[in-house]
Design a protein around this motif. Structure first.
Motif, PDB file in Angstrom:
ATOM      1  N   ASN A  69       0.773  -1.053   0.034  1.00  0.00           N
ATOM      2  CA  ASN A  69      -0.362  -0.001   0.057  1.00  0.00           C
ATOM      3  C   ASN A  69       0.602   1.260   0.052  1.00  0.00           C
ATOM      4  N   ARG A  70       2.209   1.014   0.196  1.00  0.00           N
ATOM      5  CA  ARG A  70       3.078   2.437   0.322  1.00  0.00           C
ATOM      6  C   ARG A  70       4.337   2.142  -0.111  1.00  0.00           C
ATOM      7  N   THR A  71       5.149   2.961  -0.624  1.00  0.00           N
ATOM      8  CA  THR A  71       6.462   2.776  -0.931  1.00  0.00           C
ATOM      9  C   THR A  71       7.240   2.669   0.165  1.00  0.00           C
ATOM     10  N   PRO A  72       8.515   1.864   0.355  1.00  0.00           N
ATOM     11  CA  PRO A  72       9.468   1.799   1.547  1.00  0.00           C
ATOM     12  C   PRO A  72       9.715   3.254   2.136  1.00  0.00           C
ATOM     13  N   ARG A  73       9.838   4.157   1.081  1.00  0.00           N
ATOM     14  CA  ARG A  73      10.289   5.840   1.439  1.00  0.00           C
ATOM     15  C   ARG A  73       8.982   6.352   2.100  1.00  0.00           C
ATOM     16  N   ALA A  74       7.640   6.042   1.596  1.00  0.00           N
ATOM     17  CA  ALA A  74       6.612   6.723   2.093  1.00  0.00           C
ATOM     18  C   ALA A  74       6.596   6.191   3.820  1.00  0.00           C
ATOM     19  N   ALA A  76       8.797   4.898   5.611  1.00  0.00           N
ATOM     20  CA  ALA A  76      10.024   5.852   6.377  1.00  0.00           C
ATOM     21  C   ALA A  76       9.710   7.223   7.010  1.00  0.00           C
ATOM     22  N   TRP A  77       9.167   7.862   6.052  1.00  0.00           N
ATOM     23  CA  TRP A  77       8.620   9.161   6.240  1.00  0.00           C
ATOM     24  C   TRP A  77       7.904   9.352   7.327  1.00  0.00           C
ATOM     25  N   GLU A  78       6.829   8.484   7.244  1.00  0.00           N
ATOM     26  CA  GLU A  78       5.515   8.598   8.281  1.00  0.00           C
ATOM     27  C   GLU A  78       6.127   7.985   9.575  1.00  0.00           C
ATOM     28  N   THR A  79       6.896   6.886   9.654  1.00  0.00           N
ATOM     29  CA  THR A  79       7.414   6.472  10.642  1.00  0.00           C
ATOM     30  C   THR A  79       8.314   7.431  11.391  1.00  0.00           C
ATOM     31  N   ALA A  80       9.214   8.295  10.678  1.00  0.00           N
ATOM     32  CA  ALA A  80       9.975   9.354  11.544  1.00  0.00           C
ATOM     33  C   ALA A  80       9.084  10.385  11.831  1.00  0.00           C
ATOM     34  N   THR A  81       8.085  10.664  11.404  1.00  0.00           N
ATOM     35  CA  THR A  81       7.351  11.689  11.798  1.00  0.00           C
ATOM     36  C   THR A  81       6.606  11.226  13.109  1.00  0.00           C
ATOM     37  N   VAL A 129      13.315   2.419   6.671  1.00  0.00           N
ATOM     38  CA  VAL A 129      12.830   2.852   8.090  1.00  0.00           C
ATOM     39  C   VAL A 129      14.169   2.977   8.955  1.00  0.00           C
ATOM     40  N   ALA A 130      15.018   2.038   8.663  1.00  0.00           N
ATOM     41  CA  ALA A 130      16.384   1.966   9.680  1.00  0.00           C
ATOM     42  C   ALA A 130      17.281   3.157   9.284  1.00  0.00           C
ATOM     43  N   ALA A 131      17.296   3.568   7.863  1.00  0.00           N
ATOM     44  CA  ALA A 131      18.031   4.661   7.461  1.00  0.00           C
ATOM     45  C   ALA A 131      17.670   5.852   8.164  1.00  0.00           C
TER      46      ALA A 131
END
Length: 260
Positions: A69-74, A76-81, A129-131
């Motif tokens: 449902n989401r790209t890995p980068r998306a 990671a962005w949501e998670t960091a926020t 996400v780890a990055a």
């Protein structure tokens, strides 16, 4: 078998008073409030953010994101926020997609992909996400060998993707496989299972469930606590999530076991 203390989570996709549910889960001693990822439920990141905003100790998370449902980068962005806005109380749960997740992906205009492609996408999502957020706990829901192998290598928590009617013998077989795949990492892994119902007769939609079904718990709080202690001793399962419809009925078990 496990040195991990008991943790308990509530899984909810919707509630008439979502913020009230989050506060109640915190008051009752639940460690987490987790949101599934379906088009029939609240958007998981938004719901988790709302729950975090009205609580102070409760951890919030996803159970689990469908990686199609989401790209890995998306992710990671949501998670960091959410990690920052929640004061570090966000936990990311990932999965390769439940059987009907293909419909959601199609509704979103996204390719669902083959099972192998989704496992690779899950690995890429963990990398992304780890990055960006190295200290966010990662839960991977796993049942098949490919996902168990990935979870063994990369997850903090492994949620066993077994159906409610699975017996302890069937769960033990999955854990034997995970043990072989994880090697020295096995004892560092937190092992989780979900309860579809606890403290009352299971709802009719679950269908017939035998007395050995691990996805439901019956009996008094003391009896249910004894079952969970035995399962931890035998199977190593210390993180127990429960359908939020059972939030109040299961709370006495949380009081007996949380943190022990």
């Amino acid at each position: 078998m496990s040195d991990h203390p008991f943790r308990f989570g509530a899984v909810a996709g919707r509630a008439p008073d979502w913020c009230g549910l989050a506060r109640r889960a915190e008051d009752l001693g639940y460690a987490t409030l987790l949101v599934p990822d379906t088009l029939g439920t609240f958007s998981p990141f938004s719901a988790a953010a709302a729950a975090a905003a009205v609580t102070s100790r409760l951890r919030v998370g996803t159970y689990v994101l469908s990686v199609a449902n989401r790209t890995p980068r998306a992710v990671a962005w949501e998670t960091a926020t959410l990690r920052e806005l929640s004061g570090g109380r966000f936990e990311l749960g990932l999965g390769a997609g439940r059987p009907d997740a293909a419909h959601d992906a199609a509704e979103l205009g996204l390719p669902f992909g083959t099972a192998g492609a989704r496992v690779r996408r899950l690995a890429d999502t963990i990398d992304a996400v780890a990055a960006e957020s190295k200290d966010v706990p990662i839960l991977v829901a796993a049942a098949g060998t490919r996902l168990l192998r990935l979870a063994a290598a990369r997850a903090d928590t492994v949620a066993l993707g077994v159906p409610p009617h699975a017996t302890e013998e069937q769960v033990a077989a999955k854990l034997d496989e995970l043990y072989e795949l994880a090697g020295d990492r096995f004892h560092d892994l937190e092992l989780g299972m979900n309860l579809a119902a606890a403290g009352a007769e299971p709802p009719a939609w679950l269908g017939p469930l035998g007395p050995e079904a691990t996805g439901v718990l019956r009996g008094t709080p003391a009896q249910m606590a004894d079952v969970l202690r035995r399962r931890r001793d035998r199977l190593g399962v210390s993180y127990v999530t429960v359908n939020a419809a059972c939030l109040e009925a299961f709370a006495p078990v949380v009081e007996l076991l949380a943190g022990t």
